[in-house]
Enzyme design. Structure first.
Site, mmCIF file in Angstrom:
data_model
loop_
_atom_site.group_PDB
_atom_site.id
_atom_site.type_symbol
_atom_site.label_atom_id
_atom_site.label_comp_id
_atom_site.label_asym_id
_atom_site.label_seq_id
_atom_site.Cartn_x
_atom_site.Cartn_y
_atom_site.Cartn_z
ATOM 1 N N GLU A 66 0.837 -1.205 0.000
ATOM 2 C CA GLU A 66 0.000 0.000 0.000
ATOM 3 C C GLU A 66 0.871 1.255 0.000
ATOM 4 O O GLU A 66 0.566 2.259 -0.641
ATOM 5 C CB GLU A 66 -0.916 0.011 1.231
ATOM 6 N N CYS A 102 -1.911 -3.270 7.287
ATOM 7 C CA CYS A 102 -1.413 -3.399 8.664
ATOM 8 C C CYS A 102 -1.753 -2.173 9.503
ATOM 9 O O CYS A 102 -1.820 -1.054 9.008
ATOM 10 C CB CYS A 102 0.093 -3.620 8.650
HETATM 11 ZN ZN ZN Z 1 1.480 -2.363 5.746
#
Ligand code: ZN
Length: 176
Positions: A66, A102
């Site tokens: 990302e 995350c």
């Molecule tokens: Zn991440």
């Protein structure tokens, strides 16, 4: 191959985008210490819906998919500040990622959910699987995003392949 015709944004083929992200994940070098993930930034109403792509470790450093996706979007448009990024991202930007972004990192790096939230324009995140609890105890990615008003949608169908690709560099444990 499914086409990604921008004319039919109301019937967007999420699985086709997710498959594209999965193909990106396959480019990530297998490592025992992270998951190979692929991500896409998409503006469904745009003539060229695909804004940016990224995969784990694509950019130098311990980079996540990302993160690479956002940084490449900025680089390709000469964007240097967060304010500029917020300005340049289209209103209908969504993010596809093979794995739940995350919310916590072992290193000092900024978690991907923080990057997604601070970009302000990403209105929805589509994910292929939740993050397995291997490197960090608990991932609150989904909760953090939803608390920030960002929609979260699980796109079923590629779980097995996504996990296979994600963990290709990991030591195989017994069982199963
Ligand atoms: Zn991440």
């Amino acid at each position: 191959m499914e086409s990604l015709n921008p004319q039919v944004s109301d019937i967007v083929d999420h699985l086709a985008y997710l498959r594209l992200a999965l193909n990106l994940a396959k480019k990530s070098p297998p490592k025992p210490t992270n998951f190979r993930v692929g991500a896409l930034l998409v503006s469904q109403s745009s003539d060229t819906p695909l804004l940016s792509t990224g995969y784990t470790l694509e950019l130098p450093g311990n980079t996540h998919a990302e993160q690479c996706c956002l940084n490449k979007f900025m680089d390709s448009r000469g964007i240097q500040t967060l304010e500029e990024l917020q300005e340049k991202l289209p209103m209908d930007t969504v993010l596809y990622t093979t794995m739940e972004p995350c919310s916590k990192r072992l290193s000092d790096n900024k978690p991907c959910v923080d990057r997604i939230v601070e970009a302000k324009k990403i209105r929805k995140v589509y994910v292929g699987v939740s993050e397995p609890e291997k490197f960090v105890e608990e991932n609150n990615g989904r909760r953090v995003l939803e608390t920030a008003g960002i929609q979260y949608e699980y796109v079923p169908g590629l779980e097995r392949e996504i996990l296979e690709v994600a963990t290709a560099g990991h030591e195989k444990t017994g069982g199963n």
